[in-house]
Every structure is written in structure tokens, then in C-alpha cells.
Design a protein around this motif. Sequence first.
Motif, short mmCIF file in Angstrom:
data_model
loop_
_atom_site.label_atom_id
_atom_site.label_comp_id
_atom_site.label_asym_id
_atom_site.label_seq_id
_atom_site.Cartn_x
_atom_site.Cartn_y
_atom_site.Cartn_z
N PHE A 100 10.98 5.43 19.18
CA PHE A 100 11.00 6.81 18.69
C PHE A 100 11.02 6.78 17.16
O PHE A 100 11.76 6.00 16.56
N ALA A 101 10.19 7.61 16.55
CA ALA A 101 10.17 7.65 15.08
C ALA A 101 9.38 8.85 14.58
O ALA A 101 8.32 9.18 15.14
N ALA A 102 9.91 9.50 13.54
CA ALA A 102 9.14 10.53 12.84
C ALA A 102 8.10 9.85 11.95
O ALA A 102 6.99 10.34 11.77
N GLU A 103 8.46 8.69 11.39
CA GLU A 103 7.55 7.88 10.59
C GLU A 103 7.64 6.44 11.12
O GLU A 103 8.69 5.81 11.07
N ARG A 104 6.54 5.94 11.62
CA ARG A 104 6.53 4.58 12.19
C ARG A 104 6.49 3.57 11.05
O ARG A 104 5.49 3.43 10.36
N ARG A 105 7.59 2.84 10.86
CA ARG A 105 7.70 1.95 9.71
C ARG A 105 8.63 0.77 10.00
O ARG A 105 9.64 0.92 10.69
N GLU A 106 8.26 -0.38 9.48
CA GLU A 106 9.11 -1.56 9.49
C GLU A 106 9.12 -2.14 8.07
O GLU A 106 8.08 -2.22 7.43
N ILE A 107 10.30 -2.54 7.61
CA ILE A 107 10.43 -3.03 6.24
C ILE A 107 10.19 -4.53 6.17
O ILE A 107 10.72 -5.30 6.98
N VAL A 108 9.37 -4.95 5.19
CA VAL A 108 9.14 -6.38 4.96
C VAL A 108 9.34 -6.66 3.47
O VAL A 108 8.98 -5.84 2.62
N PRO A 109 9.93 -7.80 3.11
CA PRO A 109 10.08 -8.16 1.70
C PRO A 109 8.72 -8.46 1.07
O PRO A 109 7.77 -8.84 1.77
N LEU A 110 8.63 -8.31 -0.22
CA LEU A 110 7.35 -8.50 -0.91
C LEU A 110 6.83 -9.92 -0.74
O LEU A 110 5.60 -10.13 -0.72
N ASP A 111 7.70 -10.88 -0.61
CA ASP A 111 7.27 -12.27 -0.45
C ASP A 111 6.47 -12.49 0.83
O ASP A 111 5.72 -13.46 0.95
N ARG A 112 6.63 -11.59 1.80
CA ARG A 112 5.89 -11.71 3.07
C ARG A 112 4.59 -10.91 3.08
O ARG A 112 3.87 -10.90 4.07
N VAL A 113 4.30 -10.25 1.98
CA VAL A 113 3.06 -9.47 1.88
C VAL A 113 1.98 -10.36 1.25
O VAL A 113 2.19 -10.93 0.18
N PRO A 114 0.82 -10.50 1.89
CA PRO A 114 -0.23 -11.37 1.35
C PRO A 114 -0.66 -10.96 -0.06
O PRO A 114 -0.74 -9.77 -0.37
N ARG A 115 -0.94 -11.96 -0.88
CA ARG A 115 -1.34 -11.69 -2.26
C ARG A 115 -2.65 -10.91 -2.33
O ARG A 115 -2.85 -10.09 -3.22
N ASP A 116 -3.55 -11.16 -1.38
CA ASP A 116 -4.83 -10.44 -1.39
C ASP A 116 -4.60 -8.93 -1.19
O ASP A 116 -5.31 -8.11 -1.78
N PHE A 117 -3.63 -8.60 -0.36
CA PHE A 117 -3.32 -7.18 -0.15
C PHE A 117 -2.76 -6.57 -1.42
O PHE A 117 -3.12 -5.45 -1.80
N ILE A 118 -1.87 -7.30 -2.10
CA ILE A 118 -1.30 -6.81 -3.37
C ILE A 118 -2.42 -6.60 -4.38
O ILE A 118 -2.46 -5.58 -5.09
N ARG A 119 -3.33 -7.55 -4.47
CA ARG A 119 -4.46 -7.41 -5.40
C ARG A 119 -5.31 -6.19 -5.06
O ARG A 119 -5.79 -5.48 -5.95
N ALA A 120 -5.52 -5.96 -3.78
CA ALA A 120 -6.32 -4.80 -3.35
C ALA A 120 -5.64 -3.49 -3.72
O ALA A 120 -6.29 -2.55 -4.20
N ILE A 121 -4.31 -3.42 -3.51
CA ILE A 121 -3.56 -2.21 -3.87
C ILE A 121 -3.65 -1.95 -5.37
O ILE A 121 -3.89 -0.83 -5.82
N LEU A 122 -3.45 -2.99 -6.18
CA LEU A 122 -3.51 -2.83 -7.64
C LEU A 122 -4.91 -2.43 -8.09
O LEU A 122 -5.07 -1.59 -8.98
N ALA A 123 -5.94 -3.02 -7.47
CA ALA A 123 -7.32 -2.73 -7.88
C ALA A 123 -7.70 -1.28 -7.57
O ALA A 123 -8.44 -0.65 -8.34
N THR A 124 -7.21 -0.75 -6.46
CA THR A 124 -7.61 0.60 -6.07
C THR A 124 -6.69 1.69 -6.60
O THR A 124 -7.13 2.81 -6.84
N GLU A 125 -5.42 1.37 -6.80
CA GLU A 125 -4.45 2.40 -7.16
C GLU A 125 -3.99 2.37 -8.62
O GLU A 125 -3.75 3.40 -9.22
#
Length: 210
Positions: free
Chosen positions: A81-106
Motif C-alpha cells: 500500500f502506498a500513496a507514492e511508491r518509493r524505496e530509498i537507496v543510498p547514492l553509492d548504490r546508484v549507477p554513475r551512468d544514471f547520475i551522469r544522465a540526470i546531470l546532463a538533462t536537468e
Amino acid sequence: SRPARYIRHCMTPRKDLGRLWRGANIVALIAMFLLFMGVGAFAAVYQRVRADLPSIARLEDWRPSLVTQVYSRDGELIAEFAAERREIVPLDRVPRDFIRAILATEDRAFFEHGGVNVRRALAAAWHNLTTGSRSQGASTITMQLSRNLFLSPDKLFTRKFKEVVLAHEIEENYPKRRILEMYVNQVYFGSGAYGIESASQLYFGKPATD
């Protein structure tokens, strides 16, 4: 006489130069006065807006809406059950390519600005002013985070100003990596997925780490 006319001829440019110099001084004084008035007015508006905004101290105990999971007696997941479906992950577990993509687009200048990209904001304002549209935005990652956490999505000048104030304070109190970690876990990625972990599970069927 000729000497008198010569003297008057030599003195006239100096008088004109003096008048120009005095005029330039007056213009400079007026410009300084208007500048100080503008700074004072901005400071007054800043303080008034800040008094009506929530405290960013809430980020010390940042707890976004998470998924509530219901398990059977033998440990099997039977419902969520959730109003917002979310799970928290530390930044160290987020792939660098995804971080680069976020920075490039946003926000390509994320690690360079203090919460507000002034050059980008001026360029967007000029484009919108000359075209009569609101198609160009200038929200940095920190401004988007402040809007997601504290403000409404209404496209109003007052809300944008509040974004700027909150973004500045967030940058003053939190390191860039912490801001980025909160951002990737907070923002909406479509189809009911909030945060990178839920989006990764939804679109790729695997954890964000993978």
C-alpha cells in the motif's frame, strides 16, 4: 581682440568637459542610489518570503512517503500500500551512468552553482520574454528538490522566488552529494514510480544498483 578670442576659444572646451564630468557624477550617484534601493527592496522581500516558508531543518529527519508492505506469517509478501511508491537507496548504490544522465538533462552546472544557475535563469527569462511563452525553465536540481519537498507545482512567480530562497538555504547547509541523494529518491519518474529504486524495478525489473 585676437588674444581675448583665443583665450575664450581655449577655455570653452574645458568648461564643456567640466559640465560633462559633473553630469557623469550625477548619473553615477543616481545609479548607485537605485542600486542600493533595489538591493534593499530585494532583501526586504527575501526576509518576508523566508518568514512564510517551512524550515529546511526538516531535512535532518527526511522521511519521504514509502511503500507499506504486508507479509504473511511465513514471510511471503501478500500486499503493498502506498500513496507514492518509493524505496530509498543510498547514492553509492546508484549507477554513475544514471547520475551522469540526470546531470546532463536537468542541471549540467550542478556542482558549480550555489543552488541557482544565474546564467541559465537569465537566458530562460529572455527567451520567455521575447517569445511570450513559458517554455524555458531554469530550475536547478536543488530548486526542483525544494519544490518537491516544500512547495506546490503552481507556475507562479512567487513560487519560483520561494524555490530560489529554499534552494539557496539547502545549498548552504547540505553537501552536493546529499542533495543529489535526496533528489534521486524523491522525484517522480512516471507511471506511479517515485525515486530511482521504484523506477528501476518498474521499467527494468531489477534493483537500481544493477
